[in-house]
Design a protein around this motif. Structure first.
Motif, short mmCIF file in Angstrom:
data_model
loop_
_atom_site.label_atom_id
_atom_site.label_comp_id
_atom_site.label_asym_id
_atom_site.label_seq_id
_atom_site.Cartn_x
_atom_site.Cartn_y
_atom_site.Cartn_z
N SER A 45 0.81 -1.41 -0.14
CA SER A 45 0.08 0.13 -0.14
C SER A 45 0.90 1.17 -0.02
O SER A 45 1.80 1.37 0.62
N TYR A 46 0.37 2.37 -0.70
CA TYR A 46 1.15 3.53 -0.77
C TYR A 46 0.03 4.62 -0.66
O TYR A 46 -1.20 4.49 -1.18
N LYS A 47 0.47 5.75 0.16
CA LYS A 47 -0.24 6.75 0.33
C LYS A 47 0.38 8.03 -0.39
O LYS A 47 1.51 8.21 -0.22
N LEU A 48 -0.23 8.72 -1.29
CA LEU A 48 0.45 9.93 -2.06
C LEU A 48 -0.60 10.99 -1.79
O LEU A 48 -1.89 11.00 -1.86
N ASN A 49 0.28 12.20 -1.48
CA ASN A 49 -0.40 13.55 -1.16
C ASN A 49 -0.19 14.44 -2.51
O ASN A 49 1.12 14.62 -2.73
#
Length: 75
Positions: A45-49
């Motif tokens: 899982s990756y979280k990009l802002n």
């Protein structure tokens, strides 16, 4: 340039994203700090802002989606 492959189609919130193009599919943020959580094909899982005006492209590839973005668009 960022690159991820995912098996899942992504929905983009109309209050945060606008679609610029259908071919290729390109979405652009309409405000700052827009977050996307992406699970890649290996289930990581990756979280990009994204910054306001940040863009992400989505290409359909056999059985998955190829997502690309400019690293300057990510906070």
């Amino acid at each position: 340039m960022g690159l991820l492959y995912t098996k899942f189609y992504m929905d983009f919130d109309e209050g945060e994203w606008t679609q610029l193009s259908n071919n290729p599919i390109i979405f652009q943020t309409i405000k700052d700090g827009v977050s996307l959580e992406i699970e890649d094909t290996s289930q990581k899982s990756y979280k990009l802002n994204f910054k306001r005006g940040g863009k992400i492209q989505m290409f359909r590839v056999t059985g998955k989606f190829r997502l690309t973005w400019n690293n300057d668009d990510v906070i």
